[in-house]
Motif scaffolding. Structure first.
Motif, PDB file in Angstrom:
ATOM      1  N   ALA A   1       8.200   1.287 -13.330  1.00 56.08           N
ATOM      2  CA  ALA A   1       9.368   1.973 -13.886  1.00 56.08           C
ATOM      3  C   ALA A   1      10.239   2.623 -12.825  1.00 56.08           C
ATOM      4  CB  ALA A   1       8.911   3.029 -14.899  1.00 56.08           C
ATOM      5  N   THR A   2       9.631   3.127 -11.747  1.00 55.83           N
ATOM      6  CA  THR A   2      10.380   3.943 -10.787  1.00 55.83           C
ATOM      7  C   THR A   2      10.681   3.237  -9.465  1.00 55.83           C
ATOM      8  OG1 THR A   2       8.265   4.920 -10.122  1.00 55.83           O
ATOM      9  CG2 THR A   2       9.603   6.155 -11.710  1.00 55.83           C
ATOM     10  N   HIS A   3       9.821   2.319  -9.066  1.00 58.11           N
ATOM     11  CA  HIS A   3       9.981   1.650  -7.783  1.00 58.11           C
ATOM     12  C   HIS A   3      11.341   0.967  -7.624  1.00 58.11           C
ATOM     13  CE1 HIS A   3       9.109  -1.548  -4.731  1.00 58.11           C
ATOM     14  NE2 HIS A   3       8.446  -0.567  -4.156  1.00 58.11           N
ATOM     15  N   PRO A   4      11.883   0.308  -8.651  1.00 56.81           N
ATOM     16  CA  PRO A   4      13.202  -0.326  -8.478  1.00 56.81           C
ATOM     17  C   PRO A   4      14.295   0.652  -8.095  1.00 56.81           C
ATOM     18  CG  PRO A   4      12.122  -1.155 -10.453  1.00 56.81           C
ATOM     19  CD  PRO A   4      11.293   0.004  -9.969  1.00 56.81           C
TER      20      PRO A   4
ATOM     21  N   PRO B   1       1.808   6.108  -7.593  1.00 58.98           N
ATOM     22  CA  PRO B   1       0.471   5.700  -8.040  1.00 58.98           C
ATOM     23  C   PRO B   1       0.464   5.338  -9.527  1.00 58.98           C
ATOM     24  CG  PRO B   1       0.582   8.082  -7.745  1.00 58.98           C
ATOM     25  CD  PRO B   1       1.879   7.528  -7.220  1.00 58.98           C
ATOM     26  N   GLY B   2      -0.224   4.259  -9.846  1.00 50.29           N
ATOM     27  CA  GLY B   2      -0.276   3.808 -11.232  1.00 50.29           C
ATOM     28  C   GLY B   2       0.689   2.667 -11.468  1.00 50.29           C
ATOM     29  N   THR B   3       0.181   1.582 -12.022  1.00 48.52           N
ATOM     30  CA  THR B   3       0.991   0.368 -12.159  1.00 48.52           C
ATOM     31  C   THR B   3       2.222   0.578 -13.015  1.00 48.52           C
ATOM     32  OG1 THR B   3      -0.993  -0.987 -11.887  1.00 48.52           O
ATOM     33  CG2 THR B   3       0.939  -2.055 -12.842  1.00 48.52           C
TER      34      THR B   3
ATOM     35  N   PRO C   1       0.804  -1.231   0.000  1.00 49.15           N
ATOM     36  CA  PRO C   1       0.000   0.000   0.000  1.00 49.15           C
ATOM     37  C   PRO C   1       0.836   1.280   0.000  1.00 49.15           C
ATOM     38  CG  PRO C   1      -0.901  -1.581   1.564  1.00 49.15           C
ATOM     39  CD  PRO C   1       0.405  -2.153   1.093  1.00 49.15           C
ATOM     40  N   VAL C   2       1.939   1.290   0.746  1.00 45.97           N
ATOM     41  CA  VAL C   2       2.757   2.507   0.798  1.00 45.97           C
ATOM     42  C   VAL C   2       3.471   2.726  -0.529  1.00 45.97           C
ATOM     43  CG1 VAL C   2       4.686   3.643   1.944  1.00 45.97           C
ATOM     44  CG2 VAL C   2       2.989   2.395   3.297  1.00 45.97           C
TER      45      VAL C   2
ATOM     46  N   ASP D   1      -3.994  11.438   2.207  1.00 48.15           N
ATOM     47  CA  ASP D   1      -4.766  10.786   1.141  1.00 48.15           C
ATOM     48  C   ASP D   1      -4.206   9.407   0.814  1.00 48.15           C
ATOM     49  OD1 ASP D   1      -6.485  13.043   0.744  1.00 48.15           O
ATOM     50  OD2 ASP D   1      -4.850  14.006  -0.368  1.00 48.15           O
ATOM     51  N   GLY D   2      -3.689   8.741   1.830  1.00 46.93           N
ATOM     52  CA  GLY D   2      -3.050   7.457   1.577  1.00 46.93           C
ATOM     53  C   GLY D   2      -3.269   6.468   2.702  1.00 46.93           C
ATOM     54  N   PRO D   3      -2.490   5.392   2.712  1.00 47.29           N
ATOM     55  CA  PRO D   3      -2.676   4.325   3.698  1.00 47.29           C
ATOM     56  C   PRO D   3      -2.101   4.686   5.061  1.00 47.29           C
ATOM     57  CG  PRO D   3      -0.823   3.812   2.288  1.00 47.29           C
ATOM     58  CD  PRO D   3      -1.434   5.077   1.739  1.00 47.29           C
ATOM     59  N   ARG D   4      -2.340   3.800   6.000  1.00 47.46           N
ATOM     60  CA  ARG D   4      -1.837   3.950   7.364  1.00 47.46           C
ATOM     61  C   ARG D   4      -0.561   3.141   7.527  1.00 47.46           C
ATOM     62  NH1 ARG D   4      -5.706   3.673  12.570  1.00 47.46           N
ATOM     63  NH2 ARG D   4      -5.960   5.818  11.855  1.00 47.46           N
TER      64      ARG D   4
END
Length: 205
Positions: free
Chosen positions: A42-45, A35-37, A28-29, A192-195
């Motif tokens: 592309a950026t998470h790595p 945001p967006g698959t 979730p974080v 506006d996001g998860p806990r």
């Protein structure tokens, strides 16, 4: 569960990055930060690569012998905590947050924001072991490997009378850590996001 564990070295950098990326793509974080698959793929790595580099340089990465799970730990000494008179000075601080954003995704302000927010809730005043991240390959989850990685350090914490700290990013992991003796502190609700749940564990006698 009997799991063979070793300390990662430089040759493990890329496998650890791939493992962290695979394990946290649907977290979730991570979804809030990226945001967006397609954007996240592309950026998470790059974020996982930055985290891996920091811990290889400043902490320790434990990996299972088969490479299917890893845990990133930092030993936080007592004098590394911010002074209570300067609550805006975090670990990492604003400068580090800005550097992380610039290195990973310069236009993504959530990178710097989450770094500052998590730094702001990090415990002060006592030396402890900080579990920054733990990852298990998606096809190996639910087999006790993550628990074995954490227990190996918690056993040492108990012997050395040393507390431990982490931030749980989902309810499932929070339940696991509670079973290992961690106690939830005041949660952090991302805008506006998860806990997220900061969790502290006193050593057991």
């Amino acid at each position: 569960m009997d799991v063979a564990i070793r300390t990662a070295g430089e040759d493990d950098r890329e496998p650890v990055v791939r493992l962290l990326d695979a394990a946290f793509q649907d977290d979730p974080v991570s979804g809030w930060i990226f945001p967006g698959t397609e954007y996240r793929r592309a950026t998470h790595p790059r974020l996982m690569a930055e985290f891996t580099g920091v811990v290889l340089d400043e902490g320790r990465i434990d990996v299972t012998e088969d490479g299917s799970a890893c845990a990133l730990w930092l030993s936080v000494p007592e004098d590394d905590h911010p002074d209570d008179n300067h609550p805006d000075d975090g670990h990492p601080d604003d400068e580090a947050a800005a550097r992380l954003q610039e290195a990973v995704d310069p236009d993504n302000e959530r990178l710097a924001l989450i770094t500052r927010l998590t730094a702001g809730m990090h415990p002060r005043g006592r030396a402890h072991e900080y579990l920054w991240m733990i990852a298990v390959a998606p096809d190996r989850q639910g087999r006790g490997m993550g628990t074995a990685l954490v227990r190996s350090v918690l056993d040492r914490c108990d012997r050395e009378a040393r507390p431990a700290y982490l931030e749980a990013s989902n309810a499932r992991s929070r339940g696991l850590y509670e079973r290992l003796g961690f106690v939830t502190r005041e949660p952090l609700d991302l805008p506006d996001g998860p806990r997220m749940w900061p969790m502290w564990r006193e050593p057991r006698g």
